[in-house]
Design a protein around this motif. Structure first.
Motif, PDB file in Angstrom:
ATOM      1  N   HIS A 209      -4.019   0.823  -3.203  1.00 55.22           N
ATOM      2  CA  HIS A 209      -2.693   1.174  -3.706  1.00 55.22           C
ATOM      3  C   HIS A 209      -2.828   2.238  -4.788  1.00 55.22           C
ATOM      4  O   HIS A 209      -3.197   1.945  -5.930  1.00 55.22           O
ATOM      5  CB  HIS A 209      -1.999  -0.054  -4.276  1.00 55.22           C
ATOM      6  CG  HIS A 209      -1.624  -1.064  -3.246  1.00 55.22           C
ATOM      7  ND1 HIS A 209      -0.324  -1.433  -3.010  1.00 55.22           N
ATOM      8  CD2 HIS A 209      -2.373  -1.775  -2.361  1.00 55.22           C
ATOM      9  CE1 HIS A 209      -0.279  -2.331  -2.046  1.00 55.22           C
ATOM     10  NE2 HIS A 209      -1.527  -2.558  -1.639  1.00 55.22           N
ATOM     11  N   LYS A 210      -2.503   3.461  -4.443  1.00 53.29           N
ATOM     12  CA  LYS A 210      -2.610   4.573  -5.387  1.00 53.29           C
ATOM     13  C   LYS A 210      -1.279   4.823  -6.069  1.00 53.29           C
ATOM     14  O   LYS A 210      -0.219   4.388  -5.613  1.00 53.29           O
ATOM     15  CB  LYS A 210      -3.074   5.832  -4.649  1.00 53.29           C
ATOM     16  CG  LYS A 210      -4.473   5.712  -4.047  1.00 53.29           C
ATOM     17  CD  LYS A 210      -4.908   7.005  -3.390  1.00 53.29           C
ATOM     18  CE  LYS A 210      -6.302   6.863  -2.775  1.00 53.29           C
ATOM     19  NZ  LYS A 210      -7.343   6.640  -3.804  1.00 53.29           N
ATOM     20  N   LEU A 211      -1.341   5.538  -7.188  1.00 53.06           N
ATOM     21  CA  LEU A 211      -0.129   5.911  -7.899  1.00 53.06           C
ATOM     22  C   LEU A 211       0.705   6.839  -7.024  1.00 53.06           C
ATOM     23  O   LEU A 211       0.179   7.516  -6.134  1.00 53.06           O
ATOM     24  CB  LEU A 211      -0.490   6.578  -9.218  1.00 53.06           C
ATOM     25  CG  LEU A 211      -1.192   5.658 -10.226  1.00 53.06           C
ATOM     26  CD1 LEU A 211      -1.800   6.461 -11.359  1.00 53.06           C
ATOM     27  CD2 LEU A 211      -0.234   4.605 -10.762  1.00 53.06           C
ATOM     28  N   PRO A 212       2.016   6.901  -7.243  1.00 56.07           N
ATOM     29  CA  PRO A 212       2.885   7.671  -6.349  1.00 56.07           C
ATOM     30  C   PRO A 212       2.487   9.128  -6.175  1.00 56.07           C
ATOM     31  O   PRO A 212       2.721   9.715  -5.107  1.00 56.07           O
ATOM     32  CB  PRO A 212       4.262   7.546  -7.021  1.00 56.07           C
ATOM     33  CG  PRO A 212       4.202   6.254  -7.760  1.00 56.07           C
ATOM     34  CD  PRO A 212       2.781   6.154  -8.258  1.00 56.07           C
ATOM     35  N   TRP A 213       1.890   9.757  -7.185  1.00 52.37           N
ATOM     36  CA  TRP A 213       1.535  11.172  -7.100  1.00 52.37           C
ATOM     37  C   TRP A 213       0.130  11.387  -6.543  1.00 52.37           C
ATOM     38  O   TRP A 213      -0.333  12.505  -6.437  1.00 52.37           O
ATOM     39  CB  TRP A 213       1.662  11.837  -8.464  1.00 52.37           C
ATOM     40  CG  TRP A 213       0.938  11.121  -9.563  1.00 52.37           C
ATOM     41  CD1 TRP A 213      -0.370  11.283  -9.944  1.00 52.37           C
ATOM     42  CD2 TRP A 213       1.477  10.111 -10.414  1.00 52.37           C
ATOM     43  NE1 TRP A 213      -0.679  10.435 -10.976  1.00 52.37           N
ATOM     44  CE2 TRP A 213       0.449   9.703 -11.296  1.00 52.37           C
ATOM     45  CE3 TRP A 213       2.733   9.497 -10.526  1.00 52.37           C
ATOM     46  CZ2 TRP A 213       0.633   8.725 -12.272  1.00 52.37           C
ATOM     47  CZ3 TRP A 213       2.925   8.523 -11.490  1.00 52.37           C
ATOM     48  CH2 TRP A 213       1.884   8.147 -12.344  1.00 52.37           C
TER      49      TRP A 213
END
Length: 263
Positions: A209-213
């Motif tokens: 799960h990566k950050l939105p950017w």
């Protein structure tokens, strides 16, 4: 659309303090999970009436809704979780929501070497759907790698067998990307079932799960497609590896500016 926080990864604050924190940051609501962090521990007291009353009082005070209840645990072979899911469905209306998000993580060796577990998936999902129908709520399944529901084909197969208007989907963008690759096609296929969404970013072949950017997913394109096709409601920030409280304000600012603000 508006972004909501998830309490699951906030372990140092009470439910009401977490609500106040999210509201102060600018989030539009909270997805209330009974799972504590990345564990199998369930906070079953969150389903007790005295907790529900306290949360509802703060929700009304802040004009800050509980947008969904959630329990991302295996209800198929774990009896405690199965009974907890029934209580979640019975408690949703008390929390003034009609969405209960569930998943079906199960160890690989059971999932792949015990085919009869899929028969039990149909039976137990059907029982939960009957409870959902009785309470007038929706059971929103999350399709995700390493789950029994690990792609849309399996979801549609179970949905056909269960045949319940209560069985719906939580469209987790990152998980759906890993499972289906073509997100716009997945939205078209699932449009009649989508009742909630999780936002994160990912890279193909890496369940992280990566950050939105970060990551490969064009979130603006995905949420434009969702809005135009079938869904324009709350979206929960779904990250685990980062300090949720620390990055939440930046995630909110980014999603509002670069994703929802561009729709």
């Amino acid at each position: 659309m508006f972004l909501t926080g998830r309490n699951q990864m906030i372990l140092d604050h009470s439910l009401v303090d977490t609500m106040r924190m999210f509201q102060k940051m600018g989030y539009g609501g909270m997805e209330l999970s009974i799972v504590r962090g990345l564990t199998s521990v369930l906070a079953l007291d969150y389903l007790d009436d005295y907790v529900i009353r306290e949360v509802n009082e703060v929700s009304e005070e802040l004009n800050f809704p509980v947008t969904a209840l959630a329990c991302h645990q295996n209800y198929v072979t774990d009896e405690l979780t199965f009974q907890a899911q029934k209580r979640l469905l019975a408690s949703a209306r008390k929390y003034h929501t009609d969405i209960v998000i569930m998943s079906t993580f199960i160890p690989y060796e059971i999932r792949e070497n015990t085919p009869e577990v899929y028969d039990k998936l149909v039976v137990r999902t059907g029982e939960l759907c009957k409870a959902a129908e009785y309470h007038g709520v929706k059971l929103a399944i999350e399709v995700e790698p390493n789950q029994l529901f690990h792609n849309l084909n399996i979801f549609f197969d179970v949905a056909e067998k269960v045949n319940s208007p209560a069985l719906k989907l939580n469209f987790d963008v990152g998980h759906m990307y890993l499972s289906e690759v073509d997100l716009e096609q997945a939205i078209d296929r699932a449009k009649d079932f989508i009742v909630y969404s999780h936002i994160d970013n990912m890279c193909m072949g890496e369940h992280c799960h990566k950050l939105p950017w970060e990551g490969e997913i064009d979130l603006k394109a995905v949420y434009r497609k969702l809005k135009e096709t079938c869904y324009d409601g709350p979206v929960s920030l779904d990250i685990y590896l980062q300090d949720y409280e620390k990055v939440a304000p930046k995630c909110l600012e980014y999603v509002n500016r670069e994703v929802f603000g561009q729709l």
